[in-house]
Design a protein around this motif. Sequence first.
Motif, PDB file in Angstrom:
ATOM      1  N   ASP A 244       0.643  -1.075  -0.034  1.00 18.46           N
ATOM      2  CA  ASP A 244      -0.123   0.042  -0.012  1.00 18.46           C
ATOM      3  C   ASP A 244       0.840   1.180  -0.059  1.00 18.46           C
ATOM      4  O   ASP A 244       0.469   2.348  -0.870  1.00 18.46           O
ATOM      5  CB  ASP A 244      -0.980   0.069   1.141  1.00 18.46           C
ATOM      6  N   GLU A 245       1.710   1.197   0.566  1.00 20.59           N
ATOM      7  CA  GLU A 245       2.722   2.757   0.844  1.00 20.59           C
ATOM      8  C   GLU A 245       3.489   2.705  -0.501  1.00 20.59           C
ATOM      9  O   GLU A 245       3.261   3.854  -0.877  1.00 20.59           O
ATOM     10  CB  GLU A 245       3.856   2.075   1.969  1.00 20.59           C
ATOM     11  N   LEU A 246       3.968   1.786  -1.082  1.00 23.10           N
ATOM     12  CA  LEU A 246       4.608   2.068  -2.342  1.00 23.10           C
ATOM     13  C   LEU A 246       3.414   2.690  -3.539  1.00 23.10           C
ATOM     14  O   LEU A 246       3.768   3.503  -4.233  1.00 23.10           O
ATOM     15  CB  LEU A 246       5.295   0.525  -3.032  1.00 23.10           C
ATOM     16  N   ALA A 247       2.354   1.865  -3.382  1.00 24.64           N
ATOM     17  CA  ALA A 247       1.191   2.424  -4.435  1.00 24.64           C
ATOM     18  C   ALA A 247       0.948   3.897  -4.132  1.00 24.64           C
ATOM     19  O   ALA A 247       0.488   4.340  -5.148  1.00 24.64           O
ATOM     20  CB  ALA A 247       0.095   1.405  -4.304  1.00 24.64           C
ATOM     21  N   LYS A 248       0.758   4.235  -2.822  1.00 30.87           N
ATOM     22  CA  LYS A 248       0.298   5.565  -2.345  1.00 30.87           C
ATOM     23  C   LYS A 248       1.304   6.563  -2.770  1.00 30.87           C
ATOM     24  O   LYS A 248       1.173   7.709  -3.510  1.00 30.87           O
ATOM     25  CB  LYS A 248       0.061   5.511  -1.084  1.00 30.87           C
ATOM     26  N   THR A 249       2.671   6.108  -2.691  1.00 31.22           N
ATOM     27  CA  THR A 249       3.837   7.051  -3.133  1.00 31.22           C
ATOM     28  C   THR A 249       4.033   7.498  -4.472  1.00 31.22           C
ATOM     29  O   THR A 249       3.878   8.537  -5.061  1.00 31.22           O
ATOM     30  CB  THR A 249       5.225   6.563  -2.512  1.00 31.22           C
ATOM     31  N   ILE A 250       3.526   6.440  -5.552  1.00 34.26           N
ATOM     32  CA  ILE A 250       3.730   6.486  -6.800  1.00 34.26           C
ATOM     33  C   ILE A 250       2.419   7.313  -7.198  1.00 34.26           C
ATOM     34  O   ILE A 250       2.579   8.299  -7.989  1.00 34.26           O
ATOM     35  CB  ILE A 250       3.624   5.091  -7.426  1.00 34.26           C
ATOM     36  N   SER A 251       1.327   7.021  -6.738  1.00 32.36           N
ATOM     37  CA  SER A 251       0.100   7.658  -7.095  1.00 32.36           C
ATOM     38  C   SER A 251       0.189   9.307  -6.984  1.00 32.36           C
ATOM     39  O   SER A 251      -0.059  10.331  -7.438  1.00 32.36           O
ATOM     40  CB  SER A 251      -1.238   7.317  -6.150  1.00 32.36           C
ATOM     41  N   ASP A 252       0.792   9.596  -5.399  1.00 31.18           N
ATOM     42  CA  ASP A 252       1.232  10.972  -5.184  1.00 31.18           C
ATOM     43  C   ASP A 252       2.214  11.498  -6.040  1.00 31.18           C
ATOM     44  O   ASP A 252       2.012  12.748  -6.549  1.00 31.18           O
ATOM     45  CB  ASP A 252       1.412  11.247  -3.706  1.00 31.18           C
ATOM     46  N   THR A 253       3.217  10.762  -6.585  1.00 29.81           N
ATOM     47  CA  THR A 253       4.124  11.335  -7.140  1.00 29.81           C
ATOM     48  C   THR A 253       3.499  11.737  -8.738  1.00 29.81           C
ATOM     49  O   THR A 253       3.994  12.803  -9.260  1.00 29.81           O
ATOM     50  CB  THR A 253       5.331  10.577  -7.289  1.00 29.81           C
ATOM     51  N   LEU A 254       2.783  11.102  -9.166  1.00 30.31           N
ATOM     52  CA  LEU A 254       2.120  11.176 -10.303  1.00 30.31           C
ATOM     53  C   LEU A 254       1.453  12.416 -10.395  1.00 30.31           C
ATOM     54  O   LEU A 254       1.153  13.194 -11.331  1.00 30.31           O
ATOM     55  CB  LEU A 254       1.390   9.918 -10.841  1.00 30.31           C
ATOM     56  N   LYS A 255       0.423  12.363  -9.305  1.00 32.01           N
ATOM     57  CA  LYS A 255      -0.290  13.793  -9.254  1.00 32.01           C
ATOM     58  C   LYS A 255       0.567  15.042  -9.098  1.00 32.01           C
ATOM     59  O   LYS A 255       0.311  16.079  -9.718  1.00 32.01           O
ATOM     60  CB  LYS A 255      -0.976  13.873  -7.739  1.00 32.01           C
ATOM     61  N   ALA A 256       1.752  14.856  -8.577  1.00 33.71           N
ATOM     62  CA  ALA A 256       2.658  16.148  -8.379  1.00 33.71           C
ATOM     63  C   ALA A 256       3.247  16.368 -10.032  1.00 33.71           C
ATOM     64  O   ALA A 256       3.391  17.595 -10.288  1.00 33.71           O
ATOM     65  CB  ALA A 256       3.827  15.894  -7.556  1.00 33.71           C
ATOM     66  N   MET A 257       3.443  15.354 -10.672  1.00 35.90           N
ATOM     67  CA  MET A 257       3.929  15.405 -12.079  1.00 35.90           C
ATOM     68  C   MET A 257       2.794  16.006 -13.020  1.00 35.90           C
ATOM     69  O   MET A 257       3.158  16.808 -13.935  1.00 35.90           O
ATOM     70  CB  MET A 257       4.450  14.037 -12.584  1.00 35.90           C
TER      71      MET A 257
END
Length: 283
Positions: A244-257
């Motif tokens: 879950d933590e890895l999935a959330k980090t990638i989702s949050d980073t894509l939002k920032a991108m």
Amino acid sequence: MKKKLLAILSAACVLCLSMVLLAGCSSGGDGASQGSEGGDAAGSDAFTLTVGFDQGYPPYGFVGDDGNFTGIDLDMAKEVCERNGWELKLEPIDWDAKDALLNSGGINCIWNGFTMENREDDYLFSEPYMLNEQVVVVKADSGIASLDDLAGKTVITQVDSAALDVLSDEENADMVALKGSLKELQTIGDYNNAFMQLESGMVDAVACDLSIAAYQMAAKPDVYVQLDPLSTEHYAVGFKKGDDELAKTISDTLKAMYEDGTIKELCDKYAEYGVSYDNWVLK
């Protein structure tokens, strides 16, 4: 005289014992220092994101003209890793081996135009980032103008693909009727070979993702045409359950991108391959 000799011997023993203890403390200090340095080095080792992808799946992951792996999903993965201080390892895989590799730790995500619908029980997903459709492509001179015209025809799709799932959906009456009308529904390892078979006349149609269809039609605009979509869905990054933590980090980073315009730049970079920024949904 005897007492004096005993005193001298006792003093010598104490001195030797002190030297041994001092050497032991010094050695222990060096060992602790090395252990600390080793711990710091281990702690500073970057996390490695091992991305499993199909190297014959343009525009999401494929071998470029320079012989290197490229694609919009791989570019996104690279940017996500750079922003999080991770190492990136690109792992081309056999698509039907993806589950075994993910569960064994050979890869820690599937990032390759991966449809999430109807797979939620098998994977943990990032938030969906791209709208997609499953479509059918035929040759422009085939005389096939609609899905109904596929009756008695041979359709090919990739093994374990979203298109295969849609066409095999026994709860969808339209798909049951369509599949039942076909002469044959074949599967193949990759879409590049599927389109080679379509162009050669070995099959009558290819069922695939919208972006795959757009890429092939952009490369040969006079050869192929697309029929009405079979279904609408979304792409997401797939993980093993529990990450879950890895999935959330990638989702949050894509939002920032998306916020800083990086996503638009990448979509524009691959626009000639059929990628549309209008289909981006993670904001």
